[in-house]
Design an enzyme around this catalytic site. Structure first.
Site, short mmCIF file in Angstrom:
data_model
loop_
_atom_site.label_atom_id
_atom_site.label_comp_id
_atom_site.label_asym_id
_atom_site.label_seq_id
_atom_site.Cartn_x
_atom_site.Cartn_y
_atom_site.Cartn_z
N CYS A 34 -44.00 -60.37 28.93
CA CYS A 34 -44.29 -60.13 27.90
C CYS A 34 -46.03 -61.15 27.94
O CYS A 34 -46.66 -61.51 29.36
CB CYS A 34 -43.85 -61.73 27.14
SG CYS A 34 -41.85 -61.63 27.22
N ASP A 441 -88.82 -59.47 24.12
CA ASP A 441 -88.40 -59.61 22.67
C ASP A 441 -89.69 -59.78 21.68
O ASP A 441 -89.56 -61.53 21.80
CB ASP A 441 -87.19 -59.38 22.34
CG ASP A 441 -86.63 -58.49 21.32
OD1 ASP A 441 -86.61 -56.98 21.67
OD2 ASP A 441 -87.01 -59.41 20.28
#
Length: 491
Positions: A34, A441
């Site tokens: 599971c 940037d």
């Protein structure tokens, strides 16, 4: 994580969905495996054992739970944040290399012997490359069984099985049901679709939270006409795939991404899913990422305001590298215009009955053959462009899932016209490096100044050391302080 038994037991007992995909719980008494968040009553701790992959569970003789369907849980975040041999091999297996080229082909792409690869995968994942590819084929088969009306023979070969017998045996072994029984147990309202042949609708799971604003906003705002579009609340784009081409339609929902794939060859299904998941960064662990970024008091308010930001990536690394060069020192609109001209002149045309997609993005080989004088850009950038596409075409530079990040960075930096910004944006969005950072940037420097962070690249890089290994996600939070269209879902 599967070796930390106490931590795994606590995760299972609390049904913590954050750990789905990190490890799998196998129950010794029922022989079922599971996901940690399985809704059934947790087994006794002494009856639990833990594995790092679904393939390892299957190889040990456990079958998938019919309630929580562990084979459909999000992938492990490990393969997104690492660049070692095992992580690179897992990315290639997800991209279907073993099914197409076998284990020798996987080894050739990685530059190691098959024995080395098998040994390392077994040591870390409890399963070799063949078992991992087999688990992926089983999951693809189940998806096709439950979402299409295709005959089982067609599903078998579309999922990558070499024979119908192998397909039947694998499905029975993994799911404890025959293929026909899997289809028969679907509720009537979920009967397989009888829609257009080659079109499948599915749900792509992710770990919550997920903030779709910057993710889909970025993809839509930078979309290249003909290749990408935003239509009816969904991002759509064309896909160049190993056996043909496709169109992906992706829309954000609260607990999943609604995905519709139209494929010219169904054998491309697992690759198309893998590339869409990678583009949307769906296997990330947002809780771990955000917790780390919150340790910086200046970032914490940004994270708290809109947690779960992902890094918008790409379905085609070479395409993104070309687009990064086209976007050097120009606006987003200008970069889209340059890319659209290349698409119309050199892309492969396709038919899209549902919208405005017209072409696949051109291959490096097609771009390497064009006349440089036809490019409407400065001569220096033209040299950068032609050098890049030539080296991508001849394999000197390779940007695939198997890329070694430091080595690829060094190769890119050696190209004319490639500086730190171009290399890092490719590392962040094409290679998938979660620690790529863009201190030069303009948007990052403006955000840093507004927040009171150091604004010079060297000082900001020093401050960002505390954000590692998630600096690419910090970039998303910093970019989000601006009003640029990349930060908002289109209306």
């Amino acid at each position: 994580m599967h070796t930390d038994r106490e931590r795994c037991v606590r995760a299972v007992q609390s049904k913590d969905a954050r750990f789905d995909g990190w490890f799998f719980t196998a129950v010794l008494t029922t022989r079922i495996y599971c996901r940690p968040s399985c809704p059934v009553v947790p087994p006794k701790p002494e009856n639990m054992t833990f594995y790092p992959s679904a393939a390892a569970c299957q190889q040990a003789g456990f079958r998938a739970c019919k309630r929580c369907r562990p084979d459909t849980s999000p992938g492990s975040p490990e393969w997104n944040q690492r660049a070692d041999l095992v992580a690179r091999a897992m990315r290639l297996i997800a991209d279907g290399v073993v099914d197409r080229d076998g284990v020798p082909g996987l080894a050739a792409r990685l530059g190691y012997s098959t024995r080395q690869i098998e040994r390392q995968l077994l040591a870390e994942l409890g399963a070799g490359p063949l078992a991992l590819a087999r688990a992926q084929r089983a999951q693809t088969a189940r998806l096709l069984i439950e979402t299409t009306v295709l005959p089982m023979a067609e599903i078998a070969f579309a999922a990558g099985f070499s024979s119908i017998r192998t397909f039947n045996d694998t499905v029975r072994e993994v799911f404890a049901l025959a293929p026909s029984e899997l289809r028969a147990r679907l509720p009537k309202k979920r009967n397989p679709q009888s829609a257009t042949p080659g079109t499948l609708t599915l749900r792509l799971p992710f770990r919550t939270p997920l903030n779709p604003e910057n993710l889909f906003g970025h993809l839509a705002a930078t979309a290249v006409p003909g290749v990408e579009e935003w239509r009816d609340g969904a991002y759509r784009r064309t896909l160049r795939l190993p056996y043909g081409h496709g169109i992906a339609t992706l829309a954000p929902e609260p607990d999943h991404i609604a995905c519709r794939l139209t494929l010219s060859d169904l054998r491309d299904l697992p690759v198309a899913i893998s590339r869409c998941r990678r583009m949307l960064d769906l296997d990330a662990d947002p809780v771990a990422i955000d917790d780390q970024l919150r340790t910086d008091p200046l970032l914490a308010p940004l994270v708290d305001k809109a947690p779960g930001r992902r890094v918008p990536r790409t379905v085609d690394e070479a395409e993104f590298a070309v687009r990064a060069v086209l976007g050097q020192q120009v606006s987003t609109a200008a970069a889209r215009t340059h890319a659209s001209r290349l698409v119309m002149a050199h892309g492969d045309p396709i038919d899209d009955p549902e919208g405005g997609l017209t072409h696949l993005f051109p291959t490096p080989e097609a771009l390497a053959a064009l006349d440089p004088e036809s490019l409407a850009m400065p001569r220096t950038r033209r040299t950068t462009f032609t050098t890049l596409v030539r080296q991508l075409a001849d394999g000197t530079v390779h940007l695939g899932p198997e890329s070694d990040w430091p080595e690829t960075r060094a190769q890119l930096l050696a190209l004319p016209g490639f500086g730190p910004w171009t290399v890092d944006v490719i590392a962040m969005r094409a290679l998938g490096d979660p620690d790529a950072f863009l201190p030069t940037d303009l948007g990052i420097r403006r955000a840093a100044q507004d927040l009171g962070l150091p604004s010079t690249p060297s000082a900001l890089t020093a401050r960002a050391a505390a954000w590692r290994p998630w600096r690419a996600y910090a970039v998303q939070y910093l970019w989000a302080t601006d009003s640029h269209p990349i930060n908002f879902l289109p209306v």
